[in-house]
Design a protein around this motif. Structure first.
Motif, mmCIF file in Angstrom:
data_model
loop_
_atom_site.group_PDB
_atom_site.id
_atom_site.type_symbol
_atom_site.label_atom_id
_atom_site.label_comp_id
_atom_site.label_asym_id
_atom_site.label_seq_id
_atom_site.Cartn_x
_atom_site.Cartn_y
_atom_site.Cartn_z
ATOM 1 N N ARG A 143 0.825 -1.210 0.000
ATOM 2 C CA ARG A 143 0.000 0.000 0.000
ATOM 3 C C ARG A 143 0.856 1.255 0.000
ATOM 4 N NH1 ARG A 143 -3.101 -3.239 3.427
ATOM 5 N NH2 ARG A 143 -2.111 -2.379 5.287
ATOM 6 N N GLU A 144 1.927 1.254 0.779
ATOM 7 C CA GLU A 144 2.786 2.428 0.823
ATOM 8 C C GLU A 144 3.577 2.595 -0.459
ATOM 9 O OE1 GLU A 144 2.714 4.943 2.863
ATOM 10 O OE2 GLU A 144 1.032 3.874 3.720
ATOM 11 N N ALA A 145 3.896 1.486 -1.132
ATOM 12 C CA ALA A 145 4.585 1.595 -2.428
ATOM 13 C C ALA A 145 3.667 2.258 -3.454
ATOM 14 C CB ALA A 145 5.018 0.218 -2.912
ATOM 15 N N VAL A 146 2.400 1.859 -3.465
ATOM 16 C CA VAL A 146 1.439 2.475 -4.383
ATOM 17 C C VAL A 146 1.259 3.944 -4.038
ATOM 18 C CG1 VAL A 146 -0.990 2.490 -5.084
ATOM 19 C CG2 VAL A 146 0.241 0.314 -4.906
ATOM 20 N N ASN A 147 1.122 4.243 -2.746
ATOM 21 C CA ASN A 147 0.947 5.628 -2.327
ATOM 22 C C ASN A 147 2.166 6.474 -2.685
ATOM 23 O OD1 ASN A 147 -0.200 7.879 -0.687
ATOM 24 N ND2 ASN A 147 1.607 7.478 0.553
ATOM 25 N N THR A 148 3.357 5.950 -2.389
ATOM 26 C CA THR A 148 4.577 6.687 -2.679
ATOM 27 C C THR A 148 4.731 6.929 -4.175
ATOM 28 O OG1 THR A 148 5.655 5.758 -0.729
ATOM 29 C CG2 THR A 148 7.095 6.694 -2.417
ATOM 30 N N SER A 149 4.328 5.946 -4.974
ATOM 31 C CA SER A 149 4.411 6.099 -6.423
ATOM 32 C C SER A 149 3.492 7.217 -6.908
ATOM 33 C CB SER A 149 4.040 4.779 -7.105
ATOM 34 O OG SER A 149 4.937 3.761 -6.740
ATOM 35 N N LEU A 150 2.275 7.252 -6.382
ATOM 36 C CA LEU A 150 1.341 8.311 -6.768
ATOM 37 C C LEU A 150 1.835 9.681 -6.317
ATOM 38 C CD1 LEU A 150 -2.024 6.538 -5.917
ATOM 39 C CD2 LEU A 150 -1.300 7.278 -8.193
ATOM 40 N N TRP A 151 2.503 9.703 -5.192
ATOM 41 C CA TRP A 151 2.955 10.960 -4.607
ATOM 42 C C TRP A 151 4.180 11.510 -5.334
ATOM 43 C CZ3 TRP A 151 1.678 15.078 -2.326
ATOM 44 C CH2 TRP A 151 2.518 15.815 -1.505
ATOM 45 N N HIS A 152 5.147 10.630 -5.621
ATOM 46 C CA HIS A 152 6.396 11.085 -6.227
ATOM 47 C C HIS A 152 6.374 11.052 -7.753
ATOM 48 C CE1 HIS A 152 8.877 11.617 -2.623
ATOM 49 N NE2 HIS A 152 8.208 10.605 -2.121
ATOM 50 N N ALA A 153 5.551 10.212 -8.339
ATOM 51 C CA ALA A 153 5.520 10.095 -9.801
ATOM 52 C C ALA A 153 4.076 9.980 -10.271
ATOM 53 C CB ALA A 153 6.334 8.878 -10.245
ATOM 54 N N PRO A 154 3.315 11.064 -10.242
ATOM 55 C CA PRO A 154 1.914 10.991 -10.666
ATOM 56 C C PRO A 154 1.807 10.453 -12.082
ATOM 57 C CG PRO A 154 2.675 13.274 -10.604
ATOM 58 C CD PRO A 154 3.731 12.457 -9.942
ATOM 59 N N PRO A 155 0.884 9.540 -12.340
ATOM 60 C CA PRO A 155 0.777 8.952 -13.676
ATOM 61 C C PRO A 155 0.346 9.933 -14.744
ATOM 62 C CG PRO A 155 -1.049 8.238 -12.288
ATOM 63 C CD PRO A 155 -0.078 8.949 -11.394
ATOM 64 N N MET A 156 -0.246 11.044 -14.359
ATOM 65 C CA MET A 156 -0.599 12.086 -15.311
ATOM 66 C C MET A 156 0.086 13.383 -14.901
ATOM 67 S SD MET A 156 -4.646 11.548 -16.149
ATOM 68 C CE MET A 156 -5.147 11.586 -14.417
ATOM 69 N N HIS A 157 0.916 13.912 -15.774
ATOM 70 C CA HIS A 157 1.529 15.207 -15.518
ATOM 71 C C HIS A 157 0.588 16.335 -15.922
ATOM 72 C CE1 HIS A 157 5.484 14.151 -14.114
ATOM 73 N NE2 HIS A 157 5.702 13.359 -15.146
ATOM 74 N N THR A 158 -0.104 16.147 -17.031
ATOM 75 C CA THR A 158 -0.979 17.195 -17.550
ATOM 76 C C THR A 158 -2.244 16.568 -18.108
ATOM 77 O OG1 THR A 158 0.033 17.103 -19.752
ATOM 78 C CG2 THR A 158 0.971 18.667 -18.181
ATOM 79 N N LEU A 159 -3.314 17.354 -18.154
ATOM 80 C CA LEU A 159 -4.579 16.873 -18.706
ATOM 81 C C LEU A 159 -5.411 18.058 -19.182
ATOM 82 C CD1 LEU A 159 -6.564 14.527 -19.198
ATOM 83 C CD2 LEU A 159 -7.454 14.924 -16.891
ATOM 84 N N ILE A 160 -5.736 18.063 -20.469
ATOM 85 C CA ILE A 160 -6.633 19.090 -20.991
ATOM 86 C C ILE A 160 -7.988 18.916 -20.329
ATOM 87 C CG2 ILE A 160 -7.783 19.946 -23.065
ATOM 88 C CD1 ILE A 160 -5.388 18.919 -24.654
ATOM 89 N N GLY A 161 -8.540 20.008 -19.763
ATOM 90 C CA GLY A 161 -9.735 19.717 -19.020
ATOM 91 C C GLY A 161 -10.718 20.819 -18.725
ATOM 92 N N ARG A 162 -10.409 22.107 -18.938
ATOM 93 C CA ARG A 162 -11.366 23.155 -18.624
ATOM 94 C C ARG A 162 -11.355 24.218 -19.723
ATOM 95 N NH1 ARG A 162 -12.123 19.646 -15.620
ATOM 96 N NH2 ARG A 162 -12.547 19.677 -13.382
ATOM 97 N N PHE A 163 -12.526 24.867 -19.902
ATOM 98 C CA PHE A 163 -12.661 25.881 -20.945
ATOM 99 C C PHE A 163 -13.386 27.086 -20.342
ATOM 100 C CE2 PHE A 163 -13.106 21.560 -22.622
ATOM 101 C CZ PHE A 163 -11.894 21.467 -23.294
#
Length: 432
Positions: A262-282
């Motif tokens: 669980r902490e490996a998954v959490n640490t991965s999300l925290w230090h290396a988010p799977p999405m850096h950018t996302l087009i999303g608002r207008f």
């Protein structure tokens, strides 16, 4: 200055530092493609201003000026990804609440036991495809297929249909030359699934959406969105967590406890988010944001990478137990807890199970993709060696290779660079 230097893009922290230094108020002008301008959010405060004000910053692509005035060509892959659809992600106001309530209820009506049954079977069957070989690339043969196959089981699909859907979705997100054609094929596949389930309902997500009153087009658009939103981010999270755990294994750290996973998954999300950018608002009106005047019709891009980098540097936050990662969003369009829990369950189970099945895995070679993918960032390959072990399931293992999938779309599963075309869309940064 243009950031089209591959070395700069391969180092996300350095890239975000340059942007944050140049645009300290938290908003940077960027190009999504040559000649297609947008704004990239850099700080938590700017994200909060934009994402918590849906009246001023809408999700409906009808508000995107350049989507309708000829600036974005008809052949642009942006049109395959951001064409308006009848789903929870693409609408605002009462329509959004209506769809969100249905999706949350449908996900909640699928029992946790049912979810775990699907996850357990998919994980073990995928491991069975390489467990006797003693070597495998855990990205191409494991993390990149497990989340999608679990989702397809929840939809009511079989394994081979899931492989075809995975391939089609990848080509759309990659911005392949045939992205529009492949997207149309994917839409037809989802519609056909809705038609089958309407005639023969079961205990699956599609049947739940039918019971809630959605028509086939609405179901198609929701399945397309859920697949795109859940699969590759979860796949990248699994790969990051495995990369972390394999590194710790080399340091002789014990990893068999659930907490470690669980902490490996959490640490991965925290230090290396799977999405850096996302087009999303207008923007729906002229408004001041981050020191700039954002005009009505402008596109605003979420910058999870730079914003979370600033959060990681906050000494008040405990990076080992913190849950302040931003990829699940905020405001009315944030990911509901049912969806967030599903993704985390898949990721944690996938990491835990392969560690138990192949306990002596050692990392032979890896390739780190950095930010070059633009939207999605992650580990490109994780080649490991292990003691061969017997399969759990009798009979022939699932055939996940291209030759075994349906012919209407390519089902490539060989090593590849994920989402490279999308990476090009954020390589042009205005420096004034």
């Amino acid at each position: 200055m243009r950031f089209d230097d591959p070395e700069a893009l391969a180092d996300p922290e350095a890239l975000w530092d340059r942007l944050l230094e140049r645009y300290p108020e938290g908003l940077a002008p960027v190009f999504l493609a040559e000649g297609v301008p947008a704004w990239l959010m850099l700080t938590l405060e700017v994200h909060q201003q934009v994402m918590q004000d849906p009246d001023t910053f809408a999700r409906d692509v009808d508000h995107w000026r350049d989507f309708h005035n000829g600036v974005i060509p008809d052949t642009s892959p942006l049109r395959a990804i951001y064409t308006k659809r009848r789903n929870v992600w693409n609408v605002d106001g009462p329509d959004h609440k209506y769809y969100r309530d249905i999706v949350v209820r449908a996900l909640s009506n699928i029992s946790q036991n049912q979810v775990m049954t699907h996850v357990d079977e998919v994980v073990d069957r995928v491991i069975d495809t390489f467990s006797t070989e003693g070597r495998a690339d855990l990205v191409t043969r494991y993390s990149s297929v497990v989340p999608l196959l679990v989702l397809c089981r929840l939809y009511g699909m079989d394994a081979q249909e899931g492989v075809a859907v995975c391939s089609a979705q990848r080509r759309v997100w990659d911005g392949a030359d045939d992205a529009l054609h492949v997207h149309a094929q994917l839409q037809r596949r989802m519609t056909a699934l809705a038609e089958r389930r309407r005639e023969s309902p079961g205990s699956d997500l599609v049947s739940e959406l039918i019971k809630a009153g959605l028509d086939n087009e609405e179901i198609r658009d929701h399945l397309t969105f859920i697949t795109a939103a859940a699969h590759e981010p979860t796949a990248h999270t699994v790969a990051h967590a495995l990369r972390l755990l394999l590194g710790r294994k080399n340091e002789l750290v014990q990893l068999n406890s659930g907490r470690s996973v669980r902490e490996a998954v959490n640490t991965s999300l925290w230090h290396a988010p799977p999405m850096h950018t996302l087009i999303g608002r207008f923007a729906t009106r002229d408004v001041e944001v981050g020191g700039y005047r954002v005009a009505a019709g402008d596109c605003v891009v979420m910058g999870f990478g730079p914003a979370q980098q600033l959060l990681r540097r906050d000494e008040r936050l405990d990076t080992e137990t913190n849950r302040s990662y931003m990829i699940f969003g905020m405001g009315p369009h944030s990911c509901p807890s049912a969806g967030r829990d599903l993704g985390l369950t898949i990721a944690e189970k996938a990491v835990q199970r392969i560690d138990r099945r192949l306990p002596d895995m050692v990392l032979v070679d890896e390739q780190w993709q950095g930010v070059a993918a633009g939207r999605l960032s992650g580990v490109e390959s994780l080649r490991v060696a292990f003691t061969p072990t017997d399969r759990i399931y009798e009979g022939a293992p699932w055939q996940l290779s291209a030759s075994q999938s349906t012919p209407e779309t390519s089902t490539e599963t060989q090593p590849r660079t994920l989402s490279t075309r999308l990476g090009q869309w954020l390589r042009w940064i205005w420096q004034g």
